[in-house]
Enzyme design. Structure first.
Site, PDB file in Angstrom:
ATOM      1  N   LYS A  59       1.433  -0.551  14.588  1.00 60.93           N
ATOM      2  CA  LYS A  59       1.758   1.082  14.364  1.00 60.93           C
ATOM      3  C   LYS A  59       1.109   1.628  13.610  1.00 60.93           C
ATOM      4  O   LYS A  59       0.221   1.752  12.864  1.00 60.93           O
ATOM      5  CB  LYS A  59       3.021   1.274  14.275  1.00 60.93           C
ATOM      6  N   SER A 104       7.932  -6.241  13.342  1.00 58.67           N
ATOM      7  CA  SER A 104       9.991  -5.672  13.612  1.00 58.67           C
ATOM      8  C   SER A 104      10.799  -6.317  13.455  1.00 58.67           C
ATOM      9  O   SER A 104      10.269  -8.055  12.662  1.00 58.67           O
ATOM     10  CB  SER A 104       9.960  -4.372  13.924  1.00 58.67           C
ATOM     11  N   HIS A 105      12.005  -6.461  14.645  1.00 62.44           N
ATOM     12  CA  HIS A 105      12.498  -7.248  14.426  1.00 62.44           C
ATOM     13  C   HIS A 105      12.231  -8.788  15.890  1.00 62.44           C
ATOM     14  O   HIS A 105      13.314  -9.511  15.764  1.00 62.44           O
ATOM     15  CB  HIS A 105      14.081  -6.546  15.748  1.00 62.44           C
ATOM     16  N   ASP A 126      10.196  -6.206   8.492  1.00 63.74           N
ATOM     17  CA  ASP A 126       9.403  -4.975   8.267  1.00 63.74           C
ATOM     18  C   ASP A 126      10.807  -3.840   7.386  1.00 63.74           C
ATOM     19  O   ASP A 126       9.779  -2.877   6.952  1.00 63.74           O
ATOM     20  CB  ASP A 126       8.585  -3.914   9.217  1.00 63.74           C
ATOM     21  N   LYS A 131      12.607   4.976   8.986  1.00 65.28           N
ATOM     22  CA  LYS A 131      13.941   4.312   8.150  1.00 65.28           C
ATOM     23  C   LYS A 131      13.666   3.173   7.623  1.00 65.28           C
ATOM     24  O   LYS A 131      12.565   2.993   7.242  1.00 65.28           O
ATOM     25  CB  LYS A 131      14.285   3.850   9.073  1.00 65.28           C
ATOM     26  N   ASP A 153      15.459  -6.079   8.130  1.00 68.72           N
ATOM     27  CA  ASP A 153      15.250  -6.529   9.100  1.00 68.72           C
ATOM     28  C   ASP A 153      13.410  -7.387   8.535  1.00 68.72           C
ATOM     29  O   ASP A 153      13.404  -7.228   8.130  1.00 68.72           O
ATOM     30  CB  ASP A 153      15.065  -5.893  10.629  1.00 68.72           C
ATOM     31  N   ASP A 176      12.680  -1.830   7.263  1.00 67.63           N
ATOM     32  CA  ASP A 176      13.539  -0.790   8.099  1.00 67.63           C
ATOM     33  C   ASP A 176      14.458  -0.447   8.454  1.00 67.63           C
ATOM     34  O   ASP A 176      15.311   0.448   8.872  1.00 67.63           O
ATOM     35  CB  ASP A 176      11.845   0.812   8.670  1.00 67.63           C
ATOM     36  N   ARG A 177      14.634  -1.215   8.286  1.00 70.66           N
ATOM     37  CA  ARG A 177      16.979  -1.629   9.027  1.00 70.66           C
ATOM     38  C   ARG A 177      17.152  -2.696   8.928  1.00 70.66           C
ATOM     39  O   ARG A 177      16.918  -3.296   7.282  1.00 70.66           O
ATOM     40  CB  ARG A 177      16.331  -2.365  10.423  1.00 70.66           C
TER      41      ARG A 177
HETATM   42  C1  VG1 Z   1      14.336  -0.241  19.300  1.00 70.67           C
HETATM   43  C2  VG1 Z   1      15.791   0.127  18.679  1.00 70.67           C
HETATM   44  C3  VG1 Z   1      15.518   1.781  18.156  1.00 70.67           C
HETATM   45  C4  VG1 Z   1      14.784   1.178  16.640  1.00 70.67           C
HETATM   46  C5  VG1 Z   1      13.293  -0.064  17.744  1.00 70.67           C
HETATM   47  C6  VG1 Z   1      12.430   0.398  16.406  1.00 70.67           C
HETATM   48  O1  VG1 Z   1      14.002   0.199  20.424  1.00 70.67           O
HETATM   49  O2  VG1 Z   1      16.772   0.563  19.784  1.00 70.67           O
HETATM   50  O3  VG1 Z   1      16.583   1.951  17.834  1.00 70.67           O
HETATM   51  O4  VG1 Z   1      14.097   2.371  16.597  1.00 70.67           O
HETATM   52  O5  VG1 Z   1      13.491  -0.957  17.972  1.00 70.67           O
HETATM   53  O6  VG1 Z   1      13.216  -0.174  14.917  1.00 70.67           O
HETATM   54  P1  VG1 Z   1      14.205  -0.699  22.148  1.00 70.67           P
HETATM   55  O7  VG1 Z   1      12.776   0.397  22.613  1.00 70.67           O
HETATM   56  O8  VG1 Z   1      14.010  -2.212  21.409  1.00 70.67           O
HETATM   57  O9  VG1 Z   1      15.752  -0.128  22.540  1.00 70.67           O
HETATM   58  V1  VG1 Z   1      12.482  -1.800  14.327  1.00 70.67           V
HETATM   59  O10 VG1 Z   1      13.194  -1.941  12.770  1.00 70.67           O
HETATM   60  O11 VG1 Z   1      11.736  -2.141  15.323  1.00 70.67           O
HETATM   61  O12 VG1 Z   1      10.546  -0.697  14.265  1.00 70.67           O
HETATM   62 CO    CO Z   2      12.026  -2.656  11.634  1.00 70.48          CO
END
Ligand code: VG1
Ligand code: CO
Length: 543
Positions: free
Chosen positions: A126, A113-114, A279, A376, A277, A281-282
């Site tokens: 995942k 993801s990010h 992937d 998301k 982001d 989803d955000r």
């Molecule tokens: C973070 C965010 C959470 C989100 C998760 C996955 O998790 O706070 O809201 O669901 O990333 O998003 P954490 O445990 O680091 O706070 V993504 O777009 O990385 O799949």
């Molecule tokens: Co993501």
């Protein structure tokens, strides 16, 4: 076709976090690491025999190599079919849609993801279940168990499959279907939004910039915004997915999408800005001269969703993660619909959506989505905003001002303390847990605590319990601070501090959030003895 059963041993630490297993890429590239985890997924779900899966990823370094291994393992484990995005690319929401559309048994999504990508950065995997959503905790626990008892995995000895062209292939008995990553997703979006109205808005000169951050959403945004909705060429920038995302964190927030933020705050700003982001989803939403916090975006989308065809009959309910501000709660109350507060991570929304209790869900981290998929969905949020703008014909800043005038404003900010020594971070959390019962009535930096607890969640659908989901501290005057440790990092710990202050309509709602939230920030620094435990009080990232 020849299969091999390879002897292996459990590898420590294959515990999925908030969103799958994330590690340094080189760890995933280590001997048996990826294979062990994939076999553990298959073992945890009762085997892959006769099953169909969707496989795709965000295109980061090692994506292409890992997919070939997954295909060979799926074939050797007896899978009937794997549906793969062309070139191995699928955004997370598009993968969720394909799982549902094709009624498959689940999917494997390759993404961190990010987190940044590259051989020295991060990789992740995942597993999503048949409803299209992230594996719930019972399944991730089974995956961890399987990883701790594994003694062999199965893999086929086959040449790599060319994933460059759409069509089908075979690997032994297993069918491989290579699909266009975008087309089914675009068709789904067309059923939800008034594309004609959005097209007319662009035709009338509405301007936008979408920053795909060299991540997986580029081709989706180009196909939908430019090719389908008529936004001018060049509306989508950084649209070519790169293995290292051009060296940045593909995290859509004012820090990592600074170029977009600077443009939106300048005299040359277009009407609307957005980013997504790694992937897809955000999302980040920003109007001309107006940043929209994700919590406010969720509330605005909820209040206006009925303006889009897919939600014209209203919503069943809403769910937000616990650290997300209560802005959407006020809208839910006005709409007379249920509002749920869940732990962080999209996996907690799936049951509520499957049961028809909620339509829209969101997180403060810029994740927003609805029951059209079970993830998301960054572009979905952007399109819903565009649909609302096309109907209301006012600016983002005006929509927000209207919203606050009606509901009041939940000033909100998240402060991240990254790469903190894990020991100190855990000690800080335990230090606060030890004080929780005694906090009410005590004052910090002039603010008195009214209530404090550790958040636990009992799933209203299946009764499963999730404890230790973050600390909540409320203060006199409508303030709340949440503390938790990130579950997506790959090095040390990240302490997240979420600050929220509510002001009722009629109060000054235009003050700089940093000013409004300053007393809460000072109070929590004092309450946690932050400097003592982590050696500093200034966050790395403020969103
Ligand atoms: C973070 C965010 C959470 C989100 C998760 C996955 O998790 O706070 O809201 O669901 O990333 O998003 P954490 O445990 O680091 O706070 V993504 O777009 O990385 O799949
Ligand atoms: Co993501």
């Amino acid at each position: 076709m020849t299969f091999e059963t390879v002897a292996t041993r459990p590898i420590n630490g294959q515990k999925p976090g908030t969103s799958g297993l994330r590690k340094k890429t080189r760890i995933f590239m280590g001997e048996h690491y990826l294979e062990n985890f994939i076999q553990a997924i298959f073992n945890a779900i009762g085997g892959a025999d006769g099953k169909t899966f969707v496989v795709g990823g965000d295109g980061r370094y090692f994506n292409a190599v890992a997919i070939q291994t997954i295909l060979k393992m799926a074939a050797a484990n007896g899978a009937a079919e794997v549906i793969v995005g062309q070139n191995g690319h699928l955004s997370t929401p598009a993968a969720s849609h394909l799982i549902r559309l094709n009624k498959t048994d689940g999917g494997i999504i390759l993404s961190a993801s990010h987190n940044p990508g590259g051989v020295d950065e991060d990789f992740g995997i995942k597993f999503n279940i048949a409803n299209g959503g992230p594996a719930p905790e019972a399944v991730t626990a089974a995956m961890l168990d399987a990883s701790e008892t594994i003694n062999s995995y199965r893999i086929a000895h086959q040449p790599d499959v060319d994933l460059g062209s759409i069509g089908s292939a075979k690997m032994g008995q297993m069918k491989i279907t290579i699909v266009d990553p975008v087309s089914d997703y675009r068709a789904l979006m067309e059923t939800l939004f008034d594309f004609q109205a959005i097209r007319a808005m662009f035709a009338a000169g509405f301007t936008m910039r979408f920053d795909a951050m060299h991540a997986v959403t580029g081709p989706y945004a180009k196909a939908i915004l430019e090719e389908t909705l008529g936004a001018p060429q060049g509306t989508v920038v950084n649209s070519v997915p790169l293995e290292d995302f051009g060296g940045v964190h593909p995290d859509p927030n004012p820090i990592w999408a600074k170029t977009l933020m600077d443009l939106m705050m300048s005299g040359d700003a277009p009407d609307f800005g957005a980013a997504s982001d790694g992937d897809g989803d955000r999302n980040m939403i920003v109007g001309r001269g107006q940043y929209v916090t994700p919590s406010d975006s969720l509330a605005v989308l909820l209040a206006n969703a009925h303006l889009a065809p897919g939600y014209k009959d209203g919503v069943a309910g809403v769910a937000r993660s616990m650290p997300t501000s209560a802005a959407c709660d006020r809208v839910a109350e006005r709409l007379g619909v249920e509002c749920f507060e869940t732990p962080t991570g999209w996996k907690f929304f799936g049951n509520l959506m499957d049961a028809g209790r909620v339509t829209i869900c969101g997180e403060e981290s810029a994740g927003t989505g609805s029951n059209h998929v079970r993830e998301k969905d960054g572009l979905w949020a952007v399109l819903l905003w565009l649909n609302i703008l096309a109907v209301r014909k006012i600016s983002v800043a005006e929509i927000l001002a209207d919203h606050w005038a009606e509901y009041g404003r939940n000033y909100y900010s998240r402060h991240d303390y990254e790469a903190v020594p894990a020991v100190g971070a855990n000690q800080l959390i335990n230090h606060v847990i030890g004080q929780l019962a005694d906090l009410p009535g005590k004052s910090f930096h002039g603010l008195t605590v009214t209530r404090a607890d550790e958040f636990s969640y009992s799933d209203p659908i299946d009764g499963s319990q999730s404890s230790h989901q973050g600390l909540r501290i409320w203060f006199e005057g409508g303030g709340r601070v949440v503390l938790r440790l990130s579950g997506t990092g790959t090095e040390g710990a990240t302490l997240r501090v979420y600050l929220e202050q509510y002001r009722v309509p009629g109060e000054d709602l235009r003050t700089d959030p940093a000013v409004v939230l300053y007393p809460l920030k000072q109070a929590i620094i004092q309450l946690t003895s932050m400097h003592h435990f982590i050696g500093r009080t200034d966050p790395d990232v403020v969103t």
